[in-house]
Design a protein around this motif. Sequence first.
Motif, PDB file in Angstrom:
ATOM      1  N   ASN A  95      71.114  20.055 109.389  1.00 26.37           N
ATOM      2  CA  ASN A  95      72.438  19.649 109.874  1.00 26.37           C
ATOM      3  C   ASN A  95      73.572  20.544 109.377  1.00 26.37           C
ATOM      4  O   ASN A  95      74.722  20.150 109.373  1.00 26.37           O
ATOM      5  CB  ASN A  95      72.704  18.175 109.563  1.00 26.37           C
ATOM      6  CG  ASN A  95      72.739  17.913 108.069  1.00 26.37           C
ATOM      7  OD1 ASN A  95      72.678  18.836 107.269  1.00 26.37           O
ATOM      8  ND2 ASN A  95      72.860  16.654 107.698  1.00 26.37           N
ATOM      9  N   ASP A 124      72.070   8.416 101.171  1.00 26.98           N
ATOM     10  CA  ASP A 124      71.134   9.543 101.228  1.00 26.98           C
ATOM     11  C   ASP A 124      71.909  10.799 100.837  1.00 26.98           C
ATOM     12  O   ASP A 124      72.822  11.208 101.540  1.00 26.98           O
ATOM     13  CB  ASP A 124      70.567   9.661 102.650  1.00 26.98           C
ATOM     14  CG  ASP A 124      69.502  10.735 102.771  1.00 26.98           C
ATOM     15  OD1 ASP A 124      69.330  11.533 101.824  1.00 26.98           O
ATOM     16  OD2 ASP A 124      68.837  10.785 103.822  1.00 26.98           O
ATOM     17  N   GLY A 151      68.834   9.285 108.848  1.00 24.30           N
ATOM     18  CA  GLY A 151      69.491  10.335 109.613  1.00 24.30           C
ATOM     19  C   GLY A 151      70.221   9.753 110.799  1.00 24.30           C
ATOM     20  O   GLY A 151      70.308   8.534 110.945  1.00 24.30           O
ATOM     21  N   GLN A 152      70.753  10.633 111.638  1.00 20.46           N
ATOM     22  CA  GLN A 152      71.468  10.179 112.830  1.00 20.46           C
ATOM     23  C   GLN A 152      70.887  10.842 114.074  1.00 20.46           C
ATOM     24  O   GLN A 152      70.223  11.862 113.990  1.00 20.46           O
ATOM     25  CB  GLN A 152      72.957  10.527 112.705  1.00 20.46           C
ATOM     26  CG  GLN A 152      73.656   9.716 111.621  1.00 20.46           C
ATOM     27  CD  GLN A 152      75.157   9.955 111.596  1.00 20.46           C
ATOM     28  OE1 GLN A 152      75.620  11.068 111.793  1.00 20.46           O
ATOM     29  NE2 GLN A 152      75.913   8.893 111.344  1.00 20.46           N
ATOM     30  N   SER A 185      75.557   3.852 110.589  1.00 16.63           N
ATOM     31  CA  SER A 185      75.378   4.983 109.682  1.00 16.63           C
ATOM     32  C   SER A 185      76.656   5.804 109.696  1.00 16.63           C
ATOM     33  O   SER A 185      77.328   5.902 110.726  1.00 16.63           O
ATOM     34  CB  SER A 185      74.168   5.829 110.076  1.00 16.63           C
ATOM     35  OG  SER A 185      74.374   6.429 111.326  1.00 16.63           O
ATOM     36  N   TRP A 186      76.962   6.344 108.579  1.00 15.43           N
ATOM     37  CA  TRP A 186      78.202   7.102 108.453  1.00 15.43           C
ATOM     38  C   TRP A 186      77.925   8.383 107.688  1.00 15.43           C
ATOM     39  O   TRP A 186      77.585   8.342 106.511  1.00 15.43           O
ATOM     40  CB  TRP A 186      79.257   6.251 107.711  1.00 15.43           C
ATOM     41  CG  TRP A 186      80.631   6.844 107.776  1.00 15.43           C
ATOM     42  CD1 TRP A 186      81.056   7.901 108.533  1.00 15.43           C
ATOM     43  CD2 TRP A 186      81.785   6.414 107.037  1.00 15.43           C
ATOM     44  NE1 TRP A 186      82.385   8.141 108.331  1.00 15.43           N
ATOM     45  CE2 TRP A 186      82.872   7.258 107.417  1.00 15.43           C
ATOM     46  CE3 TRP A 186      82.013   5.404 106.100  1.00 15.43           C
ATOM     47  CZ2 TRP A 186      84.144   7.115 106.884  1.00 15.43           C
ATOM     48  CZ3 TRP A 186      83.286   5.265 105.569  1.00 15.43           C
ATOM     49  CH2 TRP A 186      84.337   6.114 105.962  1.00 15.43           C
ATOM     50  N   ARG A 187      78.045   9.505 108.387  1.00 17.24           N
ATOM     51  CA  ARG A 187      77.866  10.795 107.721  1.00 17.24           C
ATOM     52  C   ARG A 187      79.233  11.259 107.237  1.00 17.24           C
ATOM     53  O   ARG A 187      80.065  11.687 108.018  1.00 17.24           O
ATOM     54  CB  ARG A 187      77.216  11.831 108.646  1.00 17.24           C
ATOM     55  CG  ARG A 187      76.931  13.107 107.889  1.00 17.24           C
ATOM     56  CD  ARG A 187      75.962  14.053 108.583  1.00 17.24           C
ATOM     57  NE  ARG A 187      74.583  13.618 108.691  1.00 17.24           N
ATOM     58  CZ  ARG A 187      73.709  13.556 107.692  1.00 17.24           C
ATOM     59  NH1 ARG A 187      74.088  13.847 106.467  1.00 17.24           N
ATOM     60  NH2 ARG A 187      72.472  13.172 107.923  1.00 17.24           N
ATOM     61  N   ALA A 216      73.927   4.435 105.196  1.00 22.75           N
ATOM     62  CA  ALA A 216      73.319   3.774 106.345  1.00 22.75           C
ATOM     63  C   ALA A 216      72.896   2.365 105.968  1.00 22.75           C
ATOM     64  O   ALA A 216      72.524   2.102 104.810  1.00 22.75           O
ATOM     65  CB  ALA A 216      72.106   4.568 106.836  1.00 22.75           C
ATOM     66  N   LEU A 219      75.015  10.712 103.495  1.00 23.32           N
ATOM     67  CA  LEU A 219      74.892   9.763 104.607  1.00 23.32           C
ATOM     68  C   LEU A 219      74.790   8.355 104.034  1.00 23.32           C
ATOM     69  O   LEU A 219      73.989   8.109 103.130  1.00 23.32           O
ATOM     70  CB  LEU A 219      73.628  10.076 105.425  1.00 23.32           C
ATOM     71  CG  LEU A 219      73.310   9.109 106.567  1.00 23.32           C
ATOM     72  CD1 LEU A 219      74.213   9.357 107.763  1.00 23.32           C
ATOM     73  CD2 LEU A 219      71.847   9.242 107.007  1.00 23.32           C
ATOM     74  N   GLY A 247      81.466  10.744 112.836  1.00 24.35           N
ATOM     75  CA  GLY A 247      80.491  10.562 111.771  1.00 24.35           C
ATOM     76  C   GLY A 247      79.984   9.142 111.651  1.00 24.35           C
ATOM     77  O   GLY A 247      78.960   8.907 111.035  1.00 24.35           O
TER      78      GLY A 247
END
Lengths: 395, 171
Positions: B82, A101, B130-131, A67-69, A77, A75, A29
């Motif tokens: 996602n 986010d 986003g990623q 970024s880290w989900r 970032a 999220l 992530g």
Amino acid sequence: MDNARPLIVTLALLFASSLATAQPTLPSGLRLHGFASQGAVHTSGNRFHGDSPKTSFDFTEIGLNASWRLNPRLLLAGQVLSRRAGDMSDGWPKVDFALADITLVTEDEARAGIRLGRLKNRLGLYNETRDVPFTHPGIFLPQVVYFDKVRNLVLATDGVQLHGELYQPFGTLSATLASGRPVVDENVEAALLRGQIPGSIEPRENSWLASLWFHSPTERIKFGLSGASIALQQDWNLTPATPTIDLTYWIASAQYNAEHWSFSTEYMGLPYRGRDFQPVRPNLSQTSEGYYAQLTYRPSPPLELMLRYEEGFADRDDRSGQTLARVSQGLLPKQSAYSRILSLGLRWDLSRQWMLRAEYQRHAGSFILSEIENPNLLEHDTHWDLFAVQAAFRF
Amino acid sequence: MKRGPTPSRRAPRAQLPQGGLRGLLRKSRQGLLWSLSWGLSGGVATGVPGLVSAQQIIVNPDVGVVAIDRNRARLIFSMRVNQWGDKQPVTVFVLPDDASLHQVFAKSALGLYPYQLRRTWDRLVFSGTGQAPVQVASEQEMIERVRQTAGAIGYISDQPDATGVKTVRVE
């Protein structure tokens, strides 16, 4: 200090490369990315990104991005950017964005959420990623729409943004609505007020920003309308009144994408009004505008060619600058009221990580020049050439 | 319109020096495989449908879908959606932009050009909204990672031994 710069860039690149190879060991992530670029700019006259008549290397961009989900709904970032651009930007690292986010709604046909923090403004095709060399069509973005001389005015907002996307068989609609404090600096003051005046410029109220985009399912066609409404004030004690500036910056965008070529065109309107600047400046109410048409052609994968024509005017009712020259009694020459630019560019992707670029521009007028880099407007060359090369790295 | 370059290409390849060229060899082998499967599936004669049958979407066996429509596949690979229908997080795996399988997959299965996908991912990454997908080096690694990662999705050509992953129909 000047001698240390190439060393700093090299160190940053080494650091970036080691991070890139370490990527597989990061927690799931968490993603790290980055980029670095170095440009060389030569102009026949007028300063652009440094002392360009003598060839300037003062054009360096380094960004580190994480970024880290944490889960599908959240999220985090952030990006730190060091940008050296002649006298306009000194390369001191800044937080480019830092945000959370949060996805509030996910359905098969729609998604909506909220973003909080320092947010890149969704303005036009390129503003959000304007400092990432790989994401734009030439070394320089079309300056009549994406002024580098006042970039901070529209770059980012400290605030909140609502965003939503609607997925339909005929295409995708996406919209954003944001409010917050704009980030302003001395470049803004110099460009809006054409030179430096006492005191400092700062936000007066929160800005409002909105955008609406449509693209067809395969993104062949893309349309967008985006804008920002910004209220500023000059903090001085020359007069009892506080001078104010109100402006709206809006862009209409259209793009067509085929396999080997893309066509993009945008129109930018910037109506603004300055009040209570007497006796330093008269009250002002005018509309700046700029527009361009751009063709990018990809003959075979590593190469891309770019052709662009753009025009921009400080006051759309005075495109020749004659009124400006008369009203300012010759202090502001007529060529500072307009820019007409023809650009040719070549991009060569050496590998997945390295890119080389070359660009030639023919200019008529000096509207896009920074007043900080070119304080004596009377010395502006009307007809001038620009040649630039750039090397960029990413991971 | 069959290409049939297989025998004549094999000979000069055998003469290539050994050291440091493994990557290049792998790439040209992949290319060879492609022209082979293109030829077998009818290639130009049958147009795009021939190409579609040459690669498939794979998912981790715990993902509860057997078919996926093209619009949904596009939304997943462009990192806009996602989560699966049951809210399980999606992890997307892709090959490098210049891999021929990636290019054929993007064009025929998604109807997108690879440069469009790259542009979308770059915008997400460098605006913090986003990623990008996880990039793997080879088809073998693709199968391995999709097998090991819950909620994973990727794609392969239709020939390799893909045990431990589930093939999904594109509709």
